[in-house]
Design a protein around this motif. Structure first.
Motif, PDB file in Angstrom:
ATOM      1  N   GLY A  84     -16.111  12.729  -5.246  1.00 36.81           N
ATOM      2  CA  GLY A  84     -16.762  13.456  -6.736  1.00 36.81           C
ATOM      3  C   GLY A  84     -18.014  13.647  -6.472  1.00 36.81           C
ATOM      4  O   GLY A  84     -18.783  12.756  -6.029  1.00 36.81           O
ATOM      5  N   TRP A  85     -18.287  13.234  -7.867  1.00 40.02           N
ATOM      6  CA  TRP A  85     -19.683  13.060  -8.529  1.00 40.02           C
ATOM      7  C   TRP A  85     -20.021  12.225  -9.361  1.00 40.02           C
ATOM      8  O   TRP A  85     -19.489  12.815 -10.648  1.00 40.02           O
ATOM      9  CB  TRP A  85     -20.895  14.733  -8.387  1.00 40.02           C
ATOM     10  N   ILE A  86     -21.094  11.305  -9.761  1.00 40.87           N
ATOM     11  CA  ILE A  86     -21.838  10.659 -10.791  1.00 40.87           C
ATOM     12  C   ILE A  86     -22.963  10.991 -11.262  1.00 40.87           C
ATOM     13  O   ILE A  86     -23.879  10.327 -10.549  1.00 40.87           O
ATOM     14  CB  ILE A  86     -20.961   9.202 -10.327  1.00 40.87           C
ATOM     15  N   PRO A  87     -23.280  11.897 -12.112  1.00 43.02           N
ATOM     16  CA  PRO A  87     -24.592  12.129 -12.163  1.00 43.02           C
ATOM     17  C   PRO A  87     -25.279  10.375 -12.635  1.00 43.02           C
ATOM     18  O   PRO A  87     -24.952   9.825 -13.536  1.00 43.02           O
ATOM     19  CB  PRO A  87     -24.337  13.371 -13.559  1.00 43.02           C
ATOM     20  N   ILE A  88     -26.405  11.643 -12.151  1.00 42.62           N
ATOM     21  CA  ILE A  88     -27.673   9.592 -12.735  1.00 42.62           C
ATOM     22  C   ILE A  88     -27.748   9.780 -13.544  1.00 42.62           C
ATOM     23  O   ILE A  88     -27.228  10.499 -14.942  1.00 42.62           O
ATOM     24  CB  ILE A  88     -28.733  10.757 -12.365  1.00 42.62           C
ATOM     25  N   MET A  89     -28.099   8.673 -15.022  1.00 42.63           N
ATOM     26  CA  MET A  89     -27.964   8.312 -16.322  1.00 42.63           C
ATOM     27  C   MET A  89     -29.069   9.233 -16.245  1.00 42.63           C
ATOM     28  O   MET A  89     -29.977   9.583 -16.100  1.00 42.63           O
ATOM     29  CB  MET A  89     -28.194   6.960 -16.235  1.00 42.63           C
ATOM     30  N   GLY A  90     -28.544   9.651 -17.807  1.00 44.77           N
ATOM     31  CA  GLY A  90     -29.700  10.038 -18.544  1.00 44.77           C
ATOM     32  C   GLY A  90     -29.842  11.463 -18.631  1.00 44.77           C
ATOM     33  O   GLY A  90     -30.232  12.444 -18.965  1.00 44.77           O
ATOM     34  N   LEU A  91     -28.812  12.565 -17.324  1.00 45.69           N
ATOM     35  CA  LEU A  91     -29.199  13.266 -17.144  1.00 45.69           C
ATOM     36  C   LEU A  91     -28.650  14.315 -17.839  1.00 45.69           C
ATOM     37  O   LEU A  91     -26.969  13.815 -19.288  1.00 45.69           O
ATOM     38  CB  LEU A  91     -28.736  13.846 -16.056  1.00 45.69           C
TER      39      LEU A  91
END
Length: 307
Positions: free
Chosen positions: A206-213
């Protein structure tokens, strides 16, 4: 809209939210389990340095002397009093933990929880943690890549052998292995640069997008990951994505759960398999957690059902 999308809640295992009694976090975990929350997510700092102004995603939430209990230890306590909620980190600074020890710790916790652990991992942002652990800050990216691949080997092979620039072992027996086939799911956190994309393709689930994307940019990057997975012969439909809900305030300037949850459909359409929001902006402490979980579950189900 898919009914497979999960409701993911971030718990603040830092600062003063639990009023200094970390044992009370087990009650919060049990309340999440009882309310039907799908995932709870804890964060990680091994030590804090004084330079919290170097945090790039807004004001850092605590002073450096604040409490930061170790998340895997806390999740083990929560696992003992829950039966269904999935237990995740978002993120764990994986390079600070040796690959063999991380693999054993995670496998043990997966066994104790009945196969409910998920590891969100990244390099972290703070050089002082690496200095305190005696680990080369400049080599953190390579070490993350090798650590994740080595964990996968230790979880699937018995004995396991692995060779890389930073992690090497031969005929290593790491047992018990995780309950989950293929090992504990690894959610890679951070900006989707070339190196992170390669990590996801090689070792990630999985992927956790960077904060604020933004949601639009998340959709673009999810499509990019799925294409790369397909090109590598992996199933792009199996990709998991933790999609943060943009937080919305009411007319009085307070964070509003119903208005925030209204954005879930857009986040799901962008590719999220787990819609994520932090509990602490909606309730001031653990005593409000049961009511919050019940309200969040109801509001999320309404969105997902299309009502």
């Amino acid at each position: 809209m898919s009914t497979d999308v999960q409701l993911s809640i971030g718990l603040p295992n830092f600062g003063s939210w639990p009023a200094g009694d970390w044992r009370g976090f087990t009650d919060v975990g049990r309340a999440a389990d009882d309310a039907g929350i799908d995932r709870i997510v804890l964060v990680d700092h091994v030590v804090m340095g004084p330079n919290t102004q170097n945090y790039s995603w807004g004001r850092f939430p605590t002073p450096p002397e604040a409490d930061w209990p170790e998340p895997l230890t806390l999740l083990a306590a929560i696992a003992a009093v829950t039966s269904r909620v999935r237990l995740a980190t978002g993120i764990l600074v994986a390079p600070l933990r040796g690959a063999a020890l991380l693999a054993k710790t995670a496998a043990t916790l997966d066994q104790l929880s009945g196969g409910r652990l998920e590891l969100g991992v990244a390099t972290g942002w703070q050089r002082e943690e690496y200095d305190a652990a005696g680990i080369d800050w400049d080599n953190r990216g390579r070490l993350l890549t090798d650590t994740l691949a080595a964990c996968k080997a230790l979880w699937t092979d018995l004995p396991a052998s692995f060779a890389s620039e930073t992690v090497n072992f031969t005929d290593a027996y790491c047992a018990p292995r995780p309950v989950q086939p293929g090992g504990v799911p690894l959610w890679i956190g951070g900006t989707l640069n070339t190196r992170n994309l390669a990590r996801i393709v090689r070792s990630g689930d999985g992927w956790i997008p960077i904060m604020g994307l933004s949601t639009a940019d998340m959709a673009r990057d999810v499509a990019r990951i799925r294409t790369a997975l397909a090109d590598a012969g992996r199933d792009p439909g199996a990709l998991r994505v933790q999609g943060p809900l943009p937080l919305v305030k009411d007319d009085a300037g307070r964070f509003d759960l119903s208005r925030t949850m209204a954005g879930a459909a857009e986040v799901i359409a962008a590719g999220a398999t787990a819609v994520h929001l932090p509990i602490q902006v909606f309730c001031a402490g653990p005593e409000g957690a049961p009511a919050f979980f019940a309200e969040a579950r109801k509001a999320f189900d309404k969105v997902v059902s299309g009502v």
